[in-house]
Design an enzyme around this catalytic site. Sequence first.
Site, short mmCIF file in Angstrom:
data_model
loop_
_atom_site.label_atom_id
_atom_site.label_comp_id
_atom_site.label_asym_id
_atom_site.label_seq_id
_atom_site.Cartn_x
_atom_site.Cartn_y
_atom_site.Cartn_z
N LEU A 120 9.31 12.31 3.21
CA LEU A 120 9.97 11.01 3.23
C LEU A 120 9.13 10.03 2.43
CD1 LEU A 120 11.23 12.60 5.57
CD2 LEU A 120 11.27 10.50 6.90
N PRO A 122 8.71 5.92 1.28
CA PRO A 122 9.15 4.57 1.65
C PRO A 122 9.46 3.70 0.43
CG PRO A 122 6.77 4.66 1.71
CD PRO A 122 7.23 6.05 1.33
N THR A 124 8.24 0.77 0.01
CA THR A 124 7.08 -0.06 -0.31
C THR A 124 6.08 0.63 -1.25
OG1 THR A 124 6.17 0.70 1.81
CG2 THR A 124 7.14 -1.51 1.74
N GLY A 221 1.50 6.20 11.98
CA GLY A 221 1.77 5.12 12.92
C GLY A 221 1.89 3.78 12.22
N CYS A 254 0.77 -0.84 4.42
CA CYS A 254 0.59 -0.97 5.87
C CYS A 254 -0.88 -1.18 6.22
CB CYS A 254 1.12 0.25 6.59
SG CYS A 254 0.32 1.80 6.12
N GLU A 343 2.24 -6.70 12.70
CA GLU A 343 2.33 -6.39 11.28
C GLU A 343 3.34 -7.31 10.61
OE1 GLU A 343 2.46 -2.38 8.55
OE2 GLU A 343 3.89 -2.48 10.21
#
Length: 473
Positions: A120, A122, A124, A221, A254, A343
Amino acid sequence: MDQQTTIKPVDPDVAEIAALVARSRAAQAQIEHYTQAQVDALIRAMVWAVARPGVAEKIAQHTVDETRLGNYEGKYLKIFRKTRATLMDIIDDKSVGIIEEDVGRNIVKIAKPVGVIGALSPSTNPEATPVIKAISAVKGRNSIIVAPHPRAKLTNKLICDLMRGAIVKMGAPADLVISIDTPTVEKTNELMRQCDRVLATGGGAMVSAAYSSGTPALGVGVGNAVITVDETADLDDAAEKIRISKTLDLAASCSSDNSVILVDAIYDEMLAKLKEKGGFVLDKDAADKFRKVLWVDGHINAQVVAQPPEFIADMAGFEIPEGTQFFIIPETGYGPDHPFSGEKLTVSMALYRAKDIDEAIELTNAIQAYQGQGHSCGIYSRSDANILNLANATRTSRVMVNQPQSASNSGNLWNGMRQTFSLGCGSWGGNGTNNNITWRDLINETWVSKPLAVSKQLPSDEELFGDVMAKLG
């Protein structure tokens, strides 16, 4: 009368993914017995195809144009520099045949491919993530199917097609790398059910789906990095590195600094230095306006993620001075009633004041108990005692010391962390590993055990139990 048999129609998503997996599996079978030299030539070609001068610039611009997230400079660094650094990090690793020998235990470990990796990617980090996951998969003699976020599907196809072309020129099957060109949640879920191992990087819902797919999964996470600056730190160095970390790719990572804790002794001086670096402190009115556009119905507003400060300020309706690079929001609390403690995926940081390192550690744990536990934290300090106190007392997988957090967690040239974009957060973050995930997580291992030259002998009860015997009677 003959009974009529009802034929259940085949779900088109299931059929499409099954066809892709079949192609991927056939390609993987062709490299299952490749030599180390053949494998390493493949991954070098895959990186060169996307990171060579002229192409890297095109991919960086294409990514910004399609996703409208981050900035060209950040995307270029990732596709040009991060992919090279990752290749350099793994190219000399032995991933074929015997990869480890434990002489003392008379055990050797043999690497075997897993098969088809379902990855997968993302929105970003869609420029380097497919490359890094693909070379990690192929390093272990696997094939890979990449499911992109719909917001980055054209970027994903561009990158995967470039790698496929390079693979063919090296004499291997293009289907070692396959892109899902028209991604949907249903197709991604189906990929996770049909592949041999899931490598999930993305939002919490997608990572949870990976763990629920029934396929062995490696997930990550939530990131909510908390950074402490103590009284021993080089404040100029800390301020500049916090700026670098907070503004890299407009905080798409992240690992970007979400909260910064300054101890009393240097609070005023360090805050002044952060302001000099382009930090703008939001008053209560501006912070309230920012909060209303940052979260919508309890979720981060995708419209402000990884956007320039001017865009965010205009949308929220407050003024910022020229030269503003990031927002500073003074905070004292944590948890759902203090959303800035979580976040933010924007060029913004919550600012906390702590009496000393012990209170900073308490704050770090409290903030990350709300969000980000297990992911990472950082410290600017010259005190080994403070550094180790923080490391020992926090529930975290990574502690970056005197380094820009977002550029360091996943490995960089200035540290020894393994290069990746997949950061395991251990049981604290609901993950099965704390690792910086690399090819070693994408193989099976066969352990070959031979008898020891001299068998081990059980020690006497006195040696083994000692004082315990006396206490228990």
